[in-house]
Scaffold this active site. Structure first.
Site, PDB file in Angstrom:
ATOM      1  CG  MET A  26     -58.275 -46.926  -6.906  1.00  0.00           C
ATOM      2  SD  MET A  26     -59.077 -48.094  -8.033  1.00  0.00           S
ATOM      3  CE  MET A  26     -58.368 -49.655  -7.446  1.00  0.00           C
ATOM      4  CD  GLN A  79     -52.534 -41.440  -2.700  1.00  0.00           C
ATOM      5  OE1 GLN A  79     -53.737 -41.536  -2.515  1.00  0.00           O
ATOM      6  NE2 GLN A  79     -51.992 -41.328  -3.904  1.00  0.00           N
ATOM      7  CB  CYS A 112     -57.787 -37.148  -4.897  1.00  0.00           C
ATOM      8  SG  CYS A 112     -59.533 -37.492  -4.565  1.00  0.00           S
ATOM      9  CG  ASN A 212     -52.727 -44.075 -12.870  1.00  0.00           C
ATOM     10  OD1 ASN A 212     -53.274 -43.157 -12.261  1.00  0.00           O
ATOM     11  ND2 ASN A 212     -53.292 -45.262 -12.982  1.00  0.00           N
ATOM     12  N   GLY A 236     -55.728 -48.976 -11.776  1.00  0.00           N
ATOM     13  CA  GLY A 236     -56.735 -48.613 -10.797  1.00  0.00           C
ATOM     14  C   GLY A 236     -58.072 -49.233 -11.092  1.00  0.00           C
TER      15      GLY A 236
END
Length: 346
Positions: A26, A79, A112, A212, A236
């Site tokens: 995140m 990431q 994203c 997720n 998350g």
């Protein structure tokens, strides 16, 4: 072979092969202090904030510091985001060399939905350019020895469901695992996550699949594993201000009694500790901590009033004063309530 299960942490050999629980990457949240606290609370593996491959290529020191590990992080997944296959491959190789055994694997951000990311062709925009996405994964896998994974969404546009086809492309390109968020990019974080799409991806590919989206409790974690057959659970937003969630989820997945929810005092103490850890890293400019403290205090009586004061906090002493005041106000209210009840019972 489900190599992801090797990351499952436990107290004894009976924990081997259990479903690992992962902290989702995140941006603006997964600072070193937060990851440290999540590890203490039982998360099996953490991810860095998403790291710009372009910024790494410019030797941007601020970006490179995103790769720093917390003292208790054995390994961490990194990431990367970008849209240039050669640049991403080169920087992935640099990350691998720089981190060595501390690197768990390289993850590629293709999920994203933030507009500033998408407009450059990065993040979830790569779901609309599958040839570029495939080239990125092929280039990175050719450049590194560590596994390469991909995180993406149900689809890009509203009502779109391209995850199964996209997952097969990523597997064909060499991805060692995929993480699927059950919302489209257009949804951002609204509505319900579609776990059915995670299940369909799991049926469609031979590589491990990470589920997720909307895992907010131990029961949710058990349900997503049962519903989708996913090989790992990624959490998350529900962990923001609530790192204790990881110990609760892991207990539920083991069919054990879950730890009780933290008390108000424990939540305030964790917020203070988070700020203290972060202050050692960035000195007395703790403005990044404001959102974290607000998450820790969510739902606590008096927190709404404290929110305005928190928005003015800059130093650790500022945060300490607000948090101490919140506890004092709460103690005073509880004393007044106790006195009122005592008189009512006379």
């Amino acid at each position: 072979m489900n190599w992801l299960r090797d990351f499952a942490r436990g107290d004894d050999a009976s924990d081997a092969g259990r479903v690992p629980v992962l902290l989702a990457p995140m941006a603006g949240v997964n600072d070193l202090a937060f990851r440290q606290l999540c590890v203490e609370c039982g998360v099996d593996l953490t991810y860095t904030e998403m790291v710009s491959s372009k910024a790494l290529s410019f030797a941007n020191e601020k970006t490179r510091h995103l790769l720093d590990r917390a003292p208790n992080e054995g390994r961490v997944a990194v990431q990367l985001f970008g849209h240039e296959p050669d640049t991403m491959a080169r920087e992935a190789a640099w990350v691998e060399e720089e981190m060595g055994d501390a690197l768990a694997y390289i993850d590629v951000n293709m999920g994203c939905p933030a507009r500033k990311i998408v407009k450059k062709g990065d993040g979830s925009a790569l779901m609309t350019t599958p040839d570029v996405a495939r080239a990125i994964v092929r280039s990175i896998t050719a450049a590194v020895d560590h596994p390469v994974t991909v995180k993406f969404r149900k689809g890009y546009r509203e009502g779109e469901d391209t995850a199964v086809e996209f997952a097969r492309m990523m597997e064909d390109a060499g991805a060692a695992a995929v993480a699927v968020h059950g919302r489209t990019a257009a949804q951002f974080y609204s509505g319900r996550a579609d776990w059915d799409v995670v299940a369909r991806v799991k049926q469609a590919v031979a590589i491990p699949v990470i589920g997720n989206g909307d895992v907010r409790s131990g029961a949710d974690a058990v349900d997503i594993v049962k519903h989708t057959g996913c090989d790992a659970v990624m959490i998350g937003r529900a962990a923001q201000g609530n790192p204790w969630l990881f110990s609760q989820v892991k207990a539920a997945l083991r069919a054990q009694e879950e730890p009780v929810a933290p008390t108000v005092e424990q939540r305030v103490a964790m917020a203070r500790r988070h700020a203290e850890i972060l202050s050692r890293r960035i000195g007395n400019n703790l403005v990044y901590m404001r959102k974290h403290v607000m998450w820790y205090l969510h739902g606590i009586p008096g927190a709404a009033h404290a929110r305005g004061e928190l928005n003015r906090c800059v130093t650790l002493d500022d945060f300490d004063a607000v948090l101490e005041g919140l506890l004092e106000d709460r103690a005073r209210i509880e004393a007044q309530e106790a006195a009122y009840l005592g008189k009512a019972c006379e």
